[in-house]
Design a protein around this motif. Structure first.
Motif, PDB file in Angstrom:
ATOM      1  N   ALA A 295       0.836  -1.195   0.000  1.00  8.57           N
ATOM      2  CA  ALA A 295       0.000   0.000   0.000  1.00  8.57           C
ATOM      3  C   ALA A 295       0.876   1.252   0.000  1.00  8.57           C
ATOM      4  N   PHE A 296       0.369   2.266  -0.655  1.00  6.97           N
ATOM      5  CA  PHE A 296       1.109   3.525  -0.705  1.00  6.97           C
ATOM      6  C   PHE A 296       1.252   4.109   0.705  1.00  6.97           C
ATOM      7  N   ASP A 297       2.478   4.502   1.054  1.00  9.37           N
ATOM      8  CA  ASP A 297       2.779   5.081   2.367  1.00  9.37           C
ATOM      9  C   ASP A 297       3.475   6.417   2.133  1.00  9.37           C
ATOM     10  N   PRO A 298       2.820   7.519   2.472  1.00  8.20           N
ATOM     11  CA  PRO A 298       3.449   8.829   2.211  1.00  8.20           C
ATOM     12  C   PRO A 298       4.756   9.038   2.975  1.00  8.20           C
ATOM     13  N   ALA A 299       4.992   8.242   4.009  1.00  2.65           N
ATOM     14  CA  ALA A 299       6.249   8.373   4.741  1.00  2.65           C
ATOM     15  C   ALA A 299       7.416   7.755   3.988  1.00  2.65           C
ATOM     16  N   HIS A 300       7.126   6.835   3.036  1.00  2.00           N
ATOM     17  CA  HIS A 300       8.191   6.155   2.300  1.00  2.00           C
ATOM     18  C   HIS A 300       8.085   6.316   0.788  1.00  2.00           C
ATOM     19  N   HIS A 301       6.936   6.762   0.295  1.00  2.00           N
ATOM     20  CA  HIS A 301       6.708   6.799  -1.148  1.00  2.00           C
ATOM     21  C   HIS A 301       6.411   8.212  -1.633  1.00  2.00           C
ATOM     22  N   GLU A 302       6.785   8.431  -2.871  1.00  2.00           N
ATOM     23  CA  GLU A 302       6.460   9.667  -3.579  1.00  2.00           C
ATOM     24  C   GLU A 302       5.827   9.277  -4.916  1.00  2.00           C
ATOM     25  N   VAL A 303       4.564   9.658  -5.117  1.00  2.00           N
ATOM     26  CA  VAL A 303       3.838   9.252  -6.325  1.00  2.00           C
ATOM     27  C   VAL A 303       4.336  10.067  -7.512  1.00  2.00           C
ATOM     28  N   VAL A 304       4.784   9.346  -8.527  1.00  2.00           N
ATOM     29  CA  VAL A 304       5.232   9.989  -9.762  1.00  2.00           C
ATOM     30  C   VAL A 304       4.160   9.862 -10.843  1.00  2.00           C
ATOM     31  N   SER A 305       3.479   8.728 -10.859  1.00  2.00           N
ATOM     32  CA  SER A 305       2.424   8.505 -11.852  1.00  2.00           C
ATOM     33  C   SER A 305       1.416   7.517 -11.288  1.00  2.00           C
ATOM     34  N   VAL A 306       0.272   7.455 -11.956  1.00  2.00           N
ATOM     35  CA  VAL A 306      -0.784   6.509 -11.582  1.00  2.00           C
ATOM     36  C   VAL A 306      -1.214   5.758 -12.832  1.00  2.00           C
ATOM     37  N   VAL A 307      -1.706   4.540 -12.633  1.00  2.00           N
ATOM     38  CA  VAL A 307      -2.185   3.715 -13.743  1.00  2.00           C
ATOM     39  C   VAL A 307      -3.550   3.153 -13.379  1.00  2.00           C
ATOM     40  N   ASP A 308      -4.368   2.948 -14.406  1.00  2.00           N
ATOM     41  CA  ASP A 308      -5.680   2.335 -14.205  1.00  2.00           C
ATOM     42  C   ASP A 308      -5.529   0.822 -14.284  1.00  2.00           C
ATOM     43  N   ASP A 309      -5.945   0.156 -13.242  1.00  2.00           N
ATOM     44  CA  ASP A 309      -5.879  -1.312 -13.218  1.00  2.00           C
ATOM     45  C   ASP A 309      -7.028  -1.808 -12.351  1.00  2.00           C
ATOM     46  N   PRO A 310      -8.080  -2.322 -12.980  1.00  2.00           N
ATOM     47  CA  PRO A 310      -9.243  -2.776 -12.198  1.00  2.00           C
ATOM     48  C   PRO A 310      -8.958  -4.000 -11.344  1.00  2.00           C
TER      49      PRO A 310
ATOM     50  N   GLY B  45      -4.447   2.506  -4.798  1.00  2.00           N
ATOM     51  CA  GLY B  45      -3.458   2.932  -3.823  1.00  2.00           C
ATOM     52  C   GLY B  45      -2.325   1.949  -3.630  1.00  2.00           C
ATOM     53  N   THR B  46      -2.274   0.904  -4.460  1.00  2.00           N
ATOM     54  CA  THR B  46      -1.203  -0.085  -4.360  1.00  2.00           C
ATOM     55  C   THR B  46      -0.030   0.331  -5.244  1.00  2.00           C
ATOM     56  N   VAL B  47       1.174   0.149  -4.736  1.00  2.00           N
ATOM     57  CA  VAL B  47       2.378   0.456  -5.511  1.00  2.00           C
ATOM     58  C   VAL B  47       2.583  -0.658  -6.533  1.00  2.00           C
ATOM     59  N   VAL B  48       2.560  -0.293  -7.818  1.00  2.00           N
ATOM     60  CA  VAL B  48       2.722  -1.288  -8.877  1.00  2.00           C
ATOM     61  C   VAL B  48       4.107  -1.235  -9.508  1.00  2.00           C
ATOM     62  N   GLN B  49       4.822  -0.137  -9.331  1.00  2.00           N
ATOM     63  CA  GLN B  49       6.153  -0.023  -9.918  1.00  2.00           C
ATOM     64  C   GLN B  49       6.983   0.973  -9.110  1.00  2.00           C
ATOM     65  N   VAL B  50       8.247   0.633  -8.931  1.00  2.00           N
ATOM     66  CA  VAL B  50       9.189   1.531  -8.243  1.00  2.00           C
ATOM     67  C   VAL B  50      10.136   2.087  -9.292  1.00  2.00           C
ATOM     68  N   LEU B  51      10.040   3.380  -9.535  1.00  2.00           N
ATOM     69  CA  LEU B  51      10.892   4.024 -10.529  1.00  2.00           C
ATOM     70  C   LEU B  51      12.257   4.400  -9.954  1.00  2.00           C
ATOM     71  N   ARG B  52      12.279   4.702  -8.685  1.00  2.00           N
ATOM     72  CA  ARG B  52      13.538   5.040  -8.022  1.00  2.00           C
ATOM     73  C   ARG B  52      13.425   4.639  -6.558  1.00  2.00           C
ATOM     74  N   PRO B  53      14.304   3.748  -6.083  1.00  2.00           N
ATOM     75  CA  PRO B  53      14.190   3.275  -4.701  1.00  2.00           C
ATOM     76  C   PRO B  53      14.401   4.405  -3.696  1.00  2.00           C
ATOM     77  N   GLY B  54      13.825   4.220  -2.534  1.00  2.00           N
ATOM     78  CA  GLY B  54      14.033   5.155  -1.434  1.00  2.00           C
ATOM     79  C   GLY B  54      14.989   4.559  -0.409  1.00  2.00           C
ATOM     80  N   TYR B  55      15.562   5.432   0.423  1.00  2.00           N
ATOM     81  CA  TYR B  55      16.550   4.986   1.412  1.00  2.00           C
ATOM     82  C   TYR B  55      16.323   5.721   2.738  1.00  2.00           C
ATOM     83  N   GLY B  56      16.306   4.940   3.795  1.00  2.00           N
ATOM     84  CA  GLY B  56      16.153   5.515   5.130  1.00  2.00           C
ATOM     85  C   GLY B  56      14.719   5.489   5.608  1.00  2.00           C
TER      86      GLY B  56
END
Length: 201
Positions: free
Chosen positions: A153-168, A173-184
């Motif tokens: 699930a998307f977590d604003p403390a660890h994720h930054e939304v770059v784009s959204v996709v339609d998927d029924p 609100g589920t993370v389907v792709q990580v474009l750039r990993p986060g650290y810390g």
């Protein structure tokens, strides 16, 4: 009327009585008068008893004052030590963040190279992957773990939304792709993960 001659004053004519003279019967013996020289009183004759007690009280007060100063000095020293420890830890965190941030471009380049070389199974790809894993391990040892999970699930403390996709078929609100990993994590986060999130029309 013939006036008889007056008798002379016997007290004036008689001289002082001798020391061993006996008083006539019925009269009290002669008492000596008060002396003209002052006599020392009992308090004046006794040594000053308040002197040693007063000196002991002053000594005890001085000892209490020194003990109070000593306790205050210890408290000030303890506060100084704690403040120095906090400042030192803060400086260490700043240096760790600066060091860890220097790794990010390297990791980004490694991620980019791996994304274009997934079809190859050569030694170069394995070497690049090994370097990437080693760099990730260094960051984790410094206290900055990697976050690149999908299907969470998307977590604003660890994720930054770059784009959204339609998927029924995927929960919104589920993370389907990580474009750039986060650290810390938390206040020790270098950056959040840049992700693509699913949505439903």
């Amino acid at each position: 009327m013939t006036r008889l001659p007056e008798e002379p004053d016997r007290a004036a004519s008689v001289g002082p009585a001798p020391k061993d003279a006996v008083s006539p019967p019925g009269e009290e013996p002669h008492q000596p008068g008060p002396t003209l020289w002052p006599q020392a009183t009992a308090d004046e004759a006794r040594p000053d008893a308040a002197g040693p007690a007063s000196a002991a009280d002053e000594h005890a007060a001085a000892v209490r004052e020194l003990e109070d100063r000593w306790r205050r000095a210890l408290a000030d020293l303890d506060n100084l030590r704690k403040r120095h420890a906090r400042e030192l830890e803060r400086e260490r965190m700043v240096e760790r963040s600066r060091t860890a941030a220097a790794f990010l471009p390297v990791l980004d380049n490694l991620e980019l190279a791996l994304s274009h070389a997934d079809a190859d199974s050569g030694a170069v790809v394995e070497g690049v992957r090994a370097v990437r894993d080693q760099a990730v391990g260094v960051l984790e040892q410094l206290g900055y773990p990697r976050h690149a999970e999908t299907g969470v699930a998307f977590d604003p403390a660890h994720h930054e939304v770059v784009s959204v996709v339609d998927d029924p078929d995927i929960e919104p609100g589920t993370v389907v792709q990580v474009l750039r990993p986060g650290y810390g994590d938390g206040d020790r986060q270098l950056r959040p993960a840049s992700v693509t999130v699913a949505k439903r029309e």
